[in-house]
Scaffold this active site. Structure first.
Site, PDB file in Angstrom:
ATOM      1  N   ARG A 261     -53.072 -30.424  -9.103  1.00  0.00           N
ATOM      2  CA  ARG A 261     -52.027 -29.571  -8.526  1.00  0.00           C
ATOM      3  C   ARG A 261     -52.582 -28.152  -8.461  1.00  0.00           C
ATOM      4  O   ARG A 261     -52.671 -27.480  -9.475  1.00  0.00           O
ATOM      5  CB  ARG A 261     -50.786 -29.635  -9.430  1.00  0.00           C
ATOM      6  N   HIS A 265     -46.153 -25.510 -10.384  1.00  0.00           N
ATOM      7  CA  HIS A 265     -45.341 -26.732 -10.379  1.00  0.00           C
ATOM      8  C   HIS A 265     -44.300 -26.654  -9.262  1.00  0.00           C
ATOM      9  O   HIS A 265     -44.167 -27.560  -8.450  1.00  0.00           O
ATOM     10  CB  HIS A 265     -44.655 -26.929 -11.731  1.00  0.00           C
ATOM     11  N   TYR A 274     -50.136 -20.957 -18.716  1.00  0.00           N
ATOM     12  CA  TYR A 274     -50.544 -22.099 -19.539  1.00  0.00           C
ATOM     13  C   TYR A 274     -51.852 -22.775 -19.120  1.00  0.00           C
ATOM     14  O   TYR A 274     -52.255 -23.761 -19.714  1.00  0.00           O
ATOM     15  CB  TYR A 274     -49.416 -23.148 -19.594  1.00  0.00           C
TER      16      TYR A 274
END
Ligand SMILES: Cc1ncc(C[n+]2csc(CCOP(=O)(O)OP(=O)(O)O)c2C)c(N)n1
Ligand SMILES: [Mg+2]
Length: 364
Positions: A261, A265, A274
């Protein structure tokens, strides 16, 4: 493919099926080769570029306040176009919320995808018209719907298969594991297509599994295979074979499309909190579009004029999508009650009347 590492012999197939390297070199695979004409390769390239453009435009629309949220497919174009182009018209697809590339392959007008994220409808397309179910936000629940649908195909004795999409994080859901069991024991004609994009929001893959996801399938009693999810040729070949197995009574297959990805998100997320930037840089070198472009160039299957014409088509598509998104009418407030049940329903009628009375209170 399902053996443990220790038992894999020297002549065992590689763990990850790849037919086109990141550098655009064509490689052979003993079980999963595919013949593609230059026209077909150009067509796949066009699909990849156009869906990336749809996605980019949607992200921009969200940033400008025209969509409530958007889940980007950036980086996952090959997994979606490869598997989507493997489907026949009779096959049925069950998506998550990120399958804009598969929607493209099922001829769903991209503006209809935007309606849901703009909050002007609950889906926007007729699943039966496209054999493409509505987007599902509840993680993994569509796997159960899909197995039920596949069992229906089986009972109708139809020559079709079902494919269901889900993510790496979804494999930890009870629904997904239950659907594996049902599909296995009923030998349902279904392909489980897991896009392992390495992240479930901020949770890395290591938090979902101690073994490669494709190997989970062996515990349920059906084959699992890992494919390079950034290789559109391999995704097409592997999915075609699995769908054909399903159609011919050989039951389910789990495909793990190993991908990444590249974006957030969703537009509400900030991945810099993160994950490290070097991870993204490494995956950029495996870009699903660049390798097809390199292959076309190197083999003189397309010239600059072709690439320019695809870019121009993408520009037109993006502009048209933006114009039609902004023109989408807001629904009437009472419309929300219209699609809850197929038939009239007393409780819904009561709630509609209450809400209508409430709205009346705002009139002068
Ligand atoms: C049942 C359920 N639990 C939690 C959520 C919140 N949620 C939305 S997306 C997501 C992560 C899904 O990750 P993955 O399955 O890897 O799919 P991806 O978004 O990476 O495509 C979660 C936990 C949800 N939508 N549904
Ligand atoms: Mg994921």
């Amino acid at each position: 493919m399902n053996e443990d590492d220790a038992s894999r012999g020297a002549d065992a197939p590689p763990e990850l099926v790849q037919l086109l390297t990141p550098e655009g070199e064509r490689v052979e695979h003993p079980d999963y080769d595919i013949e593609l004409t230059p026209e077909e390769v150009r067509s796949l390239y066009r699909d990849l570029v156009l869906v990336r453009r749809i996605d980019l435009e949607a992200v921009a629309l969200q940033r400008q306040g025209e969509l409530g949220i958007w889940a980007s497919l950036l980086g996952q174009e090959a997994a979606q176009i490869g598997s989507g182009r493997a489907l026949t018209d009779a096959d049925m697809a069950f998506p998550t919320y990120r399958e804009h590339g598969v929607a493209w392959c099922r001829d769903v007008d991209p503006v209809k995808l935007l309606g849901l994220f703009r909050g002007v409808n609950h889906g926007g397309w007729d699943p039966k018209e496209h054999n493409f179910h509505l987007y599902t936000i509840v993680i993994g629940s569509q796997t159960l719907h899909a197995v039920g649908y596949a069992m229906g195909i089986q009972r109708d004795d139809a020559s079709a298969a079902t494919i269901v999409y889900f993510g790496d994080g979804a494999t930890s859901q009870g629904d997904v594991n239950e659907s594996f069991i049902w599909a296995s024991v009923f030998n349902a004609p279904i392909v489980f297509f897991c896009q392992n994009n390495q992240w479930a929001i901020s949770e890395p893959l290591e938090k979902q599994s101690r073994i490669p996801l494709y190997r989970r399938a062996s515990g349920f009693g059906f084959p699992g295979i890992r494919v390079d999810g950034n290789d559109v040729f391999a995704c097409l070949a592997v999915t075609k074979k699995a769908l054909e197995a399903a159609r011919t009574g050989q039951g389910p297959t789990l495909i793990e499309a190993f991908t990444y990805r590249m974006g957030a998100h969703t537009t509400t997320d900030d991945p810099t909190r993160y994950r490290v930037a070097s991870e993204l840089e490494a995956w950029k070198l495996k870009d699903p579009i660049e390798r097809v472009k390199a292959y076309l160039f190197k083999n003189e299957l397309a010239d600059q004029e072709f690439f320019d014409s695809v870019d121009a088509e993408a520009d037109r598509l993006g502009a048209d999508l933006r114009r039609r998104c902004l023109a989408m009418p807001d629904p009437e407030p009472l419309d929300i009650f219209d699609h809850v049940y197929r038939e009239p329903h007393a409780l819904i009628d009561q709630e509609r009347a209450q809400f209508a009375a409430y709205l009346e209170g705002f009139r002068d």
